[in-house]
Write a protein that holds these residues in place. Structure first.
Motif, PDB file in Angstrom:
ATOM      1  N   LEU A  31       0.816  -1.216   0.000  1.00 29.05           N
ATOM      2  CA  LEU A  31       0.000   0.000   0.000  1.00 29.05           C
ATOM      3  C   LEU A  31       0.849   1.265   0.000  1.00 29.05           C
ATOM      4  N   PHE A  32       2.134   1.129  -0.275  1.00 30.32           N
ATOM      5  CA  PHE A  32       3.011   2.304  -0.300  1.00 30.32           C
ATOM      6  C   PHE A  32       2.514   3.351  -1.296  1.00 30.32           C
ATOM      7  N   GLY A  33       2.107   2.902  -2.472  1.00 30.93           N
ATOM      8  CA  GLY A  33       1.616   3.839  -3.484  1.00 30.93           C
ATOM      9  C   GLY A  33       0.373   4.569  -3.022  1.00 30.93           C
ATOM     10  N   THR A  34      -0.533   3.821  -2.402  1.00 27.68           N
ATOM     11  CA  THR A  34      -1.768   4.427  -1.876  1.00 27.68           C
ATOM     12  C   THR A  34      -1.444   5.443  -0.803  1.00 27.68           C
ATOM     13  N   PHE A  35      -0.514   5.075   0.071  1.00 27.44           N
ATOM     14  CA  PHE A  35      -0.128   6.010   1.124  1.00 27.44           C
ATOM     15  C   PHE A  35       0.495   7.268   0.538  1.00 27.44           C
ATOM     16  N   LEU A  36       1.420   7.125  -0.398  1.00 26.93           N
ATOM     17  CA  LEU A  36       2.103   8.287  -0.972  1.00 26.93           C
ATOM     18  C   LEU A  36       1.119   9.247  -1.627  1.00 26.93           C
ATOM     19  N   LEU A  37       0.131   8.692  -2.326  1.00 27.10           N
ATOM     20  CA  LEU A  37      -0.855   9.551  -2.975  1.00 27.10           C
ATOM     21  C   LEU A  37      -1.723  10.251  -1.939  1.00 27.10           C
ATOM     22  N   SER A  38      -2.202   9.514  -0.953  1.00 25.46           N
ATOM     23  CA  SER A  38      -3.076  10.104   0.067  1.00 25.46           C
ATOM     24  C   SER A  38      -2.331  11.144   0.894  1.00 25.46           C
ATOM     25  N   SER A  39      -1.088  10.860   1.249  1.00 23.46           N
ATOM     26  CA  SER A  39      -0.327  11.813   2.057  1.00 23.46           C
ATOM     27  C   SER A  39       0.032  13.056   1.247  1.00 23.46           C
ATOM     28  N   THR A  40       0.243  12.888  -0.059  1.00 24.51           N
ATOM     29  CA  THR A  40       0.542  14.043  -0.909  1.00 24.51           C
ATOM     30  C   THR A  40      -0.669  14.961  -1.019  1.00 24.51           C
ATOM     31  N   PHE A  82       6.292  15.836   6.322  1.00 27.28           N
ATOM     32  CA  PHE A  82       4.905  15.647   5.927  1.00 27.28           C
ATOM     33  C   PHE A  82       4.639  14.278   5.304  1.00 27.28           C
ATOM     34  N   TYR A  83       5.680  13.478   5.178  1.00 27.30           N
ATOM     35  CA  TYR A  83       5.527  12.099   4.728  1.00 27.30           C
ATOM     36  C   TYR A  83       5.929  11.110   5.821  1.00 27.30           C
ATOM     37  N   CYS A  84       6.989  11.423   6.543  1.00 23.67           N
ATOM     38  CA  CYS A  84       7.476  10.498   7.570  1.00 23.67           C
ATOM     39  C   CYS A  84       6.501  10.361   8.733  1.00 23.67           C
ATOM     40  N   ILE A  85       6.017  11.483   9.249  1.00 22.57           N
ATOM     41  CA  ILE A  85       5.092  11.430  10.379  1.00 22.57           C
ATOM     42  C   ILE A  85       3.777  10.767   9.979  1.00 22.57           C
ATOM     43  N   PRO A  86       3.138  11.176   8.871  1.00 25.16           N
ATOM     44  CA  PRO A  86       1.908  10.478   8.458  1.00 25.16           C
ATOM     45  C   PRO A  86       2.130   8.993   8.190  1.00 25.16           C
ATOM     46  N   PHE A  87       3.314   8.623   7.676  1.00 29.25           N
ATOM     47  CA  PHE A  87       3.567   7.204   7.421  1.00 29.25           C
ATOM     48  C   PHE A  87       3.486   6.402   8.718  1.00 29.25           C
ATOM     49  N   ALA A  88       4.175   6.886   9.747  1.00 30.45           N
ATOM     50  CA  ALA A  88       4.150   6.193  11.032  1.00 30.45           C
ATOM     51  C   ALA A  88       2.729   6.144  11.603  1.00 30.45           C
ATOM     52  N   CYS A  89       1.979   7.226  11.422  1.00 31.72           N
ATOM     53  CA  CYS A  89       0.615   7.301  11.958  1.00 31.72           C
ATOM     54  C   CYS A  89      -0.331   6.372  11.220  1.00 31.72           C
ATOM     55  N   VAL A  90      -0.299   6.414   9.899  1.00 33.30           N
ATOM     56  CA  VAL A  90      -1.199   5.575   9.099  1.00 33.30           C
ATOM     57  C   VAL A  90      -0.844   4.102   9.271  1.00 33.30           C
ATOM     58  N   PHE A  91       0.437   3.802   9.323  1.00 33.82           N
ATOM     59  CA  PHE A  91       0.859   2.412   9.548  1.00 33.82           C
ATOM     60  C   PHE A  91       0.318   1.903  10.883  1.00 33.82           C
ATOM     61  N   THR A  92       0.435   2.720  11.916  1.00 37.37           N
ATOM     62  CA  THR A  92      -0.066   2.319  13.239  1.00 37.37           C
ATOM     63  C   THR A  92      -1.572   2.107  13.205  1.00 37.37           C
ATOM     64  N   TYR A  93      -2.290   3.035  12.571  1.00 39.28           N
ATOM     65  CA  TYR A  93      -3.745   2.886  12.444  1.00 39.28           C
ATOM     66  C   TYR A  93      -4.089   1.601  11.685  1.00 39.28           C
ATOM     67  N   THR A 217      -5.433  12.346   6.397  1.00 44.85           N
ATOM     68  CA  THR A 217      -4.624  11.329   5.713  1.00 44.85           C
ATOM     69  C   THR A 217      -5.308   9.969   5.781  1.00 44.85           C
ATOM     70  N   ILE A 218      -5.884   9.634   6.920  1.00 45.03           N
ATOM     71  CA  ILE A 218      -6.639   8.388   7.046  1.00 45.03           C
ATOM     72  C   ILE A 218      -7.812   8.380   6.071  1.00 45.03           C
ATOM     73  N   TYR A 219      -8.499   9.513   5.978  1.00 48.44           N
ATOM     74  CA  TYR A 219      -9.662   9.621   5.085  1.00 48.44           C
ATOM     75  C   TYR A 219      -9.269   9.317   3.643  1.00 48.44           C
ATOM     76  N   PHE A 220      -8.227   9.959   3.145  1.00 46.68           N
ATOM     77  CA  PHE A 220      -7.829   9.749   1.756  1.00 46.68           C
ATOM     78  C   PHE A 220      -7.197   8.373   1.555  1.00 46.68           C
TER      79      PHE A 220
END
Length: 229
Positions: A31-40, A82-93, A217-220
């Motif tokens: 889901l890396f691609g999905t995360f990158l798009l949503s976080s962007t 703006f990518y590192c912090i959301p990554f850790a957060c979304v991964f945890t969620y 970020t979770i929403y997207f």
């Protein structure tokens, strides 16, 4: 080590979650691609906000803690933030949602939204002259109202619990950035722009700012991931 301070904060924030993403029980790497798009999508307005506030002197960065590379007036480390912090957060969620049954937390959605909107609304009205406080309040109220009343998302309670559980990491990262354990802050704040209420060294607005960024970020992420609701 000083010029590498901010980049190391980003690195240590993300590295454990990144490596764990490849665990066959988790497979978040798919889901890396999905995360990158949503976080962007979320990062674009938040970075614009960051550039604006930096230019206004609402906050500024001590460049002795950075590599010295700037883009649009921001250290490159701030862009990565703006990518590192959301990554850790979304991964945890994602992991919490995958391994634990937390749907019962939807019963608290109304309480969380109404309580937050009332507290934030009153704060915004009382301190409308504090630009960081006011904009943070407006963004967070708008985010909560959209997710709850328009998008009708049932996971607000679940996400709120995860964000609360992430608080030790929040205090560690933002604490370093605001000078808790180093001689001077990486990020400095204009005292006229925020309430002046600090959690150790962290402006309380930072936690609210982070909450709205996390929810969006979770929403997207869910919206772009067909397997998520």
């Amino acid at each position: 080590m000083m010029p590498y301070t901010y980049i190391l904060i980003n690195f240590f924030t993300v590295i454990i979650c990144f490596l764990a993403s490849f665990d066959r029980r988790i497979q978040f790497n798919k889901l890396f691609g999905t995360f990158l798009l949503s976080s962007t999508i979320v990062a674009v307005p938040f970075i614009a906000w960051d550039i604006w506030f930096t230019g206004m002197g609402v906050w500024w960065f001590d460049l002795k803690y950075t590599l010295g590379i700037e883009v649009a007036g921001l250290p490159v480390e701030e862009w990565l933030f703006f990518y590192c912090i959301p990554f850790a957060c979304v991964f945890t969620y994602y992991c919490m949602d995958k391994f634990f049954s937390l749907d019962w937390l939807s019963h608290f959605n109304n309480l969380i939204v109404f309580t937050s909107v009332i507290i934030l609304g009153v704060t915004g009205l009382l301190f409308y002259h504090k630009i960081y406080t006011l904009l943070t309040v407006m963004v967070t109220i708008s985010t909560l109202c959209y997710l709850h009343f328009i998008a009708h998302k049932e996971w607000i309670g679940k996400a709120s619990l995860v964000y609360f559980l992430l608080m030790p990491g929040f205090f560690a990262v933002n604490g370093i950035l605001t000078g808790s354990v180093i001689s001077s802050p990486v990020v400095n704040y204009n005292p006229d722009a925020f309430l002046g209420i600090r959690m150790i060294t962290i402006p309380v607005e930072d936690a609210v700012y982070g909450y709205s960024q996390f929810l969006l970020t979770i929403y997207f992420f869910k919206k772009l991931n067909k397997n998520e609701k």
